[in-house]
Write a protein that holds these residues in place. Sequence first.
Motif, PDB file in Angstrom:
ATOM      1  N   GLY A  49      32.500  70.923  98.803  1.00 43.29           N
ATOM      2  CA  GLY A  49      33.697  70.681  99.594  1.00 43.29           C
ATOM      3  C   GLY A  49      34.491  71.925  99.896  1.00 43.29           C
ATOM      4  O   GLY A  49      35.169  72.015 100.923  1.00 43.29           O
ATOM      5  N   THR A  50      34.426  72.923  99.013  1.00 47.72           N
ATOM      6  CA  THR A  50      35.179  74.166  99.218  1.00 47.72           C
ATOM      7  C   THR A  50      34.353  75.264  99.866  1.00 47.72           C
ATOM      8  O   THR A  50      34.857  76.367 100.090  1.00 47.72           O
ATOM      9  N   GLY A  51      33.084  74.998 100.142  1.00 50.76           N
ATOM     10  CA  GLY A  51      32.244  75.993 100.782  1.00 50.76           C
ATOM     11  C   GLY A  51      31.598  76.972  99.829  1.00 50.76           C
ATOM     12  O   GLY A  51      30.922  77.912 100.272  1.00 50.76           O
ATOM     13  N   ILE A  52      31.791  76.799  98.531  1.00 50.93           N
ATOM     14  CA  ILE A  52      31.126  77.667  97.555  1.00 50.93           C
ATOM     15  C   ILE A  52      29.609  77.510  97.680  1.00 50.93           C
ATOM     16  O   ILE A  52      28.855  78.477  97.605  1.00 50.93           O
ATOM     17  N   LEU A  53      29.171  76.273  97.842  1.00 51.91           N
ATOM     18  CA  LEU A  53      27.783  75.976  98.181  1.00 51.91           C
ATOM     19  C   LEU A  53      27.768  75.349  99.572  1.00 51.91           C
ATOM     20  O   LEU A  53      28.731  74.694  99.967  1.00 51.91           O
ATOM     21  N   ASN A  54      26.684  75.530 100.285  1.00 55.90           N
ATOM     22  CA  ASN A  54      26.604  75.010 101.644  1.00 55.90           C
ATOM     23  C   ASN A  54      25.383  74.116 101.821  1.00 55.90           C
ATOM     24  O   ASN A  54      24.669  73.819 100.858  1.00 55.90           O
ATOM     25  N   LYS A  55      25.148  73.719 103.051  1.00 53.99           N
ATOM     26  CA  LYS A  55      24.048  72.807 103.354  1.00 53.99           C
ATOM     27  C   LYS A  55      22.703  73.399 102.947  1.00 53.99           C
ATOM     28  O   LYS A  55      21.829  72.681 102.452  1.00 53.99           O
ATOM     29  N   ASN A  56      22.533  74.688 103.140  1.00 55.54           N
ATOM     30  CA  ASN A  56      21.271  75.321 102.766  1.00 55.54           C
ATOM     31  C   ASN A  56      21.051  75.256 101.261  1.00 55.54           C
ATOM     32  O   ASN A  56      19.917  75.064 100.798  1.00 55.54           O
ATOM     33  N   ASP A  57      22.118  75.420 100.485  1.00 57.42           N
ATOM     34  CA  ASP A  57      22.001  75.308  99.030  1.00 57.42           C
ATOM     35  C   ASP A  57      21.581  73.890  98.643  1.00 57.42           C
ATOM     36  O   ASP A  57      20.766  73.695  97.732  1.00 57.42           O
ATOM     37  N   PHE A  58      22.156  72.898  99.332  1.00 56.84           N
ATOM     38  CA  PHE A  58      21.793  71.503  99.044  1.00 56.84           C
ATOM     39  C   PHE A  58      20.325  71.262  99.391  1.00 56.84           C
ATOM     40  O   PHE A  58      19.601  70.607  98.632  1.00 56.84           O
ATOM     41  N   ASN A  59      19.880  71.795 100.521  1.00 54.14           N
ATOM     42  CA  ASN A  59      18.483  71.633 100.909  1.00 54.14           C
ATOM     43  C   ASN A  59      17.538  72.348  99.953  1.00 54.14           C
ATOM     44  O   ASN A  59      16.373  71.963  99.829  1.00 54.14           O
ATOM     45  N   ASN A  60      18.031  73.382  99.278  1.00 51.60           N
ATOM     46  CA  ASN A  60      17.197  74.153  98.361  1.00 51.60           C
ATOM     47  C   ASN A  60      17.139  73.561  96.962  1.00 51.60           C
ATOM     48  O   ASN A  60      16.482  74.144  96.092  1.00 51.60           O
ATOM     49  N   PHE A  61      17.828  72.456  96.728  1.00 51.44           N
ATOM     50  CA  PHE A  61      17.669  71.773  95.445  1.00 51.44           C
ATOM     51  C   PHE A  61      16.186  71.436  95.247  1.00 51.44           C
ATOM     52  O   PHE A  61      15.441  71.246  96.217  1.00 51.44           O
ATOM     53  N   LEU A  62      15.770  71.320  94.002  1.00 53.50           N
ATOM     54  CA  LEU A  62      14.368  71.020  93.714  1.00 53.50           C
ATOM     55  C   LEU A  62      14.106  69.531  93.935  1.00 53.50           C
ATOM     56  O   LEU A  62      14.033  68.741  92.998  1.00 53.50           O
ATOM     57  N   TRP A  63      13.939  69.169  95.201  1.00 59.33           N
ATOM     58  CA  TRP A  63      13.775  67.751  95.530  1.00 59.33           C
ATOM     59  C   TRP A  63      12.445  67.206  95.037  1.00 59.33           C
ATOM     60  O   TRP A  63      12.313  65.996  94.807  1.00 59.33           O
ATOM     61  N   THR A  64      11.446  68.062  94.893  1.00 64.57           N
ATOM     62  CA  THR A  64      10.192  67.582  94.308  1.00 64.57           C
ATOM     63  C   THR A  64      10.398  67.180  92.856  1.00 64.57           C
ATOM     64  O   THR A  64       9.813  66.200  92.376  1.00 64.57           O
ATOM     65  N   VAL A  65      11.240  67.938  92.141  1.00 67.52           N
ATOM     66  CA  VAL A  65      11.562  67.580  90.752  1.00 67.52           C
ATOM     67  C   VAL A  65      12.336  66.262  90.715  1.00 67.52           C
ATOM     68  O   VAL A  65      12.095  65.403  89.860  1.00 67.52           O
ATOM     69  N   ILE A  66      13.268  66.105  91.644  1.00 64.26           N
ATOM     70  CA  ILE A  66      14.040  64.866  91.690  1.00 64.26           C
ATOM     71  C   ILE A  66      13.126  63.681  91.971  1.00 64.26           C
ATOM     72  O   ILE A  66      13.269  62.606  91.364  1.00 64.26           O
ATOM     73  N   MET A  67      12.141  63.872  92.860  1.00 71.47           N
ATOM     74  CA  MET A  67      11.196  62.781  93.145  1.00 71.47           C
ATOM     75  C   MET A  67      10.380  62.447  91.911  1.00 71.47           C
ATOM     76  O   MET A  67      10.126  61.264  91.616  1.00 71.47           O
ATOM     77  N   LEU A  68       9.971  63.459  91.162  1.00 64.94           N
ATOM     78  CA  LEU A  68       9.234  63.216  89.921  1.00 64.94           C
ATOM     79  C   LEU A  68      10.100  62.484  88.902  1.00 64.94           C
ATOM     80  O   LEU A  68       9.635  61.580  88.201  1.00 64.94           O
ATOM     81  N   ALA A  69      11.359  62.881  88.813  1.00 61.50           N
ATOM     82  CA  ALA A  69      12.268  62.219  87.883  1.00 61.50           C
ATOM     83  C   ALA A  69      12.447  60.748  88.251  1.00 61.50           C
ATOM     84  O   ALA A  69      12.440  59.865  87.387  1.00 61.50           O
ATOM     85  N   MET A  70      12.612  60.485  89.531  1.00 60.09           N
ATOM     86  CA  MET A  70      12.771  59.101  89.984  1.00 60.09           C
ATOM     87  C   MET A  70      11.512  58.290  89.689  1.00 60.09           C
ATOM     88  O   MET A  70      11.590  57.122  89.280  1.00 60.09           O
ATOM     89  N   ALA A  71      10.339  58.904  89.864  1.00 59.21           N
ATOM     90  CA  ALA A  71       9.088  58.209  89.559  1.00 59.21           C
ATOM     91  C   ALA A  71       8.975  57.921  88.069  1.00 59.21           C
ATOM     92  O   ALA A  71       8.533  56.837  87.665  1.00 59.21           O
ATOM     93  N   GLY A  72       9.381  58.884  87.229  1.00 58.95           N
ATOM     94  CA  GLY A  72       9.339  58.661  85.780  1.00 58.95           C
ATOM     95  C   GLY A  72      10.260  57.539  85.346  1.00 58.95           C
ATOM     96  O   GLY A  72       9.906  56.725  84.480  1.00 58.95           O
ATOM     97  N   ILE A  73      11.452  57.475  85.961  1.00 56.90           N
ATOM     98  CA  ILE A  73      12.384  56.390  85.634  1.00 56.90           C
ATOM     99  C   ILE A  73      11.795  55.046  86.049  1.00 56.90           C
ATOM    100  O   ILE A  73      11.843  54.059  85.295  1.00 56.90           O
ATOM    101  N   ALA A  74      11.222  54.982  87.247  1.00 56.30           N
ATOM    102  CA  ALA A  74      10.626  53.734  87.728  1.00 56.30           C
ATOM    103  C   ALA A  74       9.469  53.312  86.838  1.00 56.30           C
ATOM    104  O   ALA A  74       9.326  52.116  86.489  1.00 56.30           O
ATOM    105  N   LEU A  75       8.635  54.273  86.439  1.00 53.76           N
ATOM    106  CA  LEU A  75       7.498  53.948  85.568  1.00 53.76           C
ATOM    107  C   LEU A  75       7.973  53.457  84.203  1.00 53.76           C
ATOM    108  O   LEU A  75       7.417  52.495  83.646  1.00 53.76           O
TER     109      LEU A  75
END
Length: 815
Positions: free
Chosen positions: A645-671
Amino acid sequence: MKFSHSIQLNAAPDWQDHYLAYAQLKKLVYVIEKAKLGLAPLPPTFTVGNTVVFPASAEDADTPGSAAHAFTASAHVGGGTGGNGGGHRRQLTSGSTGGAPEPRALEASWTESNFESTNALMHPPISDEEACYFFTAALMGNLEVVAQFYENKSAELLDQLEALKQRIGEAEAQAKAALTSIPIAGSTRAPDAPDNVWNTASMRAARVLFSKQCTSLFIYLSELKDYIDLNKTGVVKILKKFDKVTGCQIRNAFFDTVVSKQTPFPHEYKHQLEAAITELVGLASHITDHDPDVTRNLLAHQLRDTVVWDRNTVWREMVQKERSAGNEVDVVSLGSLTVPLPSRAGWSRVFFTLLAITLFSVFAGRDWLGGREQSNCMALLIFVIILWTTEVFPLFVTGMLVPFLVVTLGVLREKQDDGAFRRLGSAEAAKAVTGYMFSPTIFLLLGSFSLASALSKHNIAKGITSIGKLVLLSAIFMTTIASMFISNVAAPVVVFGVVTPILRNLPSHSPYAKALVIGVALAANVGGMASPIASPQNIIAMSILNPTPSWSQWFLIAVPLFVVFDLLLWVLLLLVFKPQNVPMPPELLGTGKSYFREHPLDFQQCFIIFISLLTIALWCVSRLLTPWIGDMGMIAVLPLVAFFGTGILNKNDFNNFLWTVIMLAMAGIALGHAVESSGLLIAFSTHVGDLLHRMGHGLYWPMLLCAVITTVVTTFVSHSVGAVILLPVVAQVGLTLADPQPNALVMATALMCSAGMALPVSSFPNMNAIALEDPTGTPWVTVQDFVRVGCYASVIAVGALMSVGYLFIGVARLD
């Protein structure tokens, strides 16, 4: 976006080859870094743009008249240590441009231990002065190309402006003469010339033609002005990169004394272009009969349209080139038919896919394990475990299959009022499994990523983390300690960012890189034991333990445990990988306590630290906030909103999150929820409880059995899911012992939930590690590396618990 891509995207397409060769200069910086570390010699020549650079010799560096000589002779070159001190030069043989340097004494920056090889440095490290001279010579050679192009292009455009002015003046004079030479009808007097002949019908064609020429010249002059700014930004960035990577501090001095005086960077060049643009706008406004401000806005609009079109074209070409480079496949020709030819790895993938499908078919649809839901869930578990361990598909792709198979196999059940279980329909199961996947744990993961991104992006992590002389051991302990306060999800992200300069200088498949990456990941797993907020499984344990232990009791047990484990992990990595000693990159020499003395905190950094500490504090007291926030994952919204919200991080930083890790985490929770809902793991836990009950008196053997079972289970399912399922069962089992000690048994099991670390999907830190790639796109570690080290590490963790941990659990008196 990397600046090497940015300069390519923002450059004028026709001038692409005449900009600062940033990408090549960046490669040169890394070449010099390797030479400073003694990992490789300086190459005989290095090409930057159209300039061939030779390594600096004493004779070259002392040649008067060059900018590089003037600078290295007068400016202080800092950052060197040990054998890299200024004043030492490498002597080259007479007439040679790349001869071997004379032997000299080497001083290793650090020594890992007697376990490691001592023949690390194969080449004499170059001095700071040599590094500075070689780099500045390359940079100045490239800037001479930039200056030459600017001088030629500016002279060409200014000549075009003068020619355009002359043609417009001549056309206007001719038009006026023609209008005043024809007498008025019925009179012998010639008419007066109009105020602006360009508004007459006879001048319409000329007005359109000259307007187009003005627009074209305006675009070129504007792009030439941007050419100055883009090259200037590139010079500043490459000097900053050189300082950061090599430890030399030349940016400000070199720019002020050399670059700022080099064409086209002095201010008068931009003023000259701005004056030409103003004159051109005046011409265009006279032709179109518009106000100059309106004319400038119209020309700027045309410029934007042209730039957007050119940049989109360049962007599409870049994407097309990368895609085509990544889609090359071997083919075999059969007459007129061309067929893809699988490689050995391809046949291996086919085999493991068929094996997974075969075993899946054996269990699916059967009633072998007490019910069809349990058998289907076992089929699902075997199928995804084979795909995950063999990496037939990318790990996150296999994770995407989990919710689909959970729904189609019908493994989810719900308990009815009469105690019986009812299988959920497809619609109900789809809603349930997607609800499981986007749980508060995912918010916790996003919040941890935002903390790590802010701390790393704004150079705070560099000051709060410190790499000592024993780099591998320092990284292990640093990761574990960081996990205590920012969770074992965020800690490896921060540490991997800190050790990147080391990884960058190692070749693919380097044993040292494997040891470092796996060491950080496994240390983060053990860091999940270190404090009540270090991992979700500890939060779950705190909610089950009765009475709830204090933080001091937790530290009394966990700190000795992780100290012993980290030391044994260090020895294990040295024995398995036998990494050779590598020198410390200068980029890391400024980390630690001295960093903030050299780089005082600004308001933005203080704000980041405040939000980070506040978030950690709220996590510490999250149980007290449960009536208002519901789950500690909701606290993670605070850093997300505060930083984005303050611009310390921006859209590119959000896109650079480890989304593959998040997908793996979500799969582990579902399993995990599927295994729990189907009744498969509950049935398994019931049998374990019966076995523990038959063991009779004492705590040691039941604790050992719980530790082993927990470690095995959490190797294949999420640590937090294993804790959700196992801890309530273990607590109940602890009450049935002859000497009831449920808290001790739950504490041991909670700690061992972090010990399952043999697979990349075993934990978030492992997923982070397997996703790391070297500059060529090759993963630093493989699944086989994790299995080879992780199995031993899990055994070490169990052994540490049953020795040091068992002793301090008794001292802490949890029950």
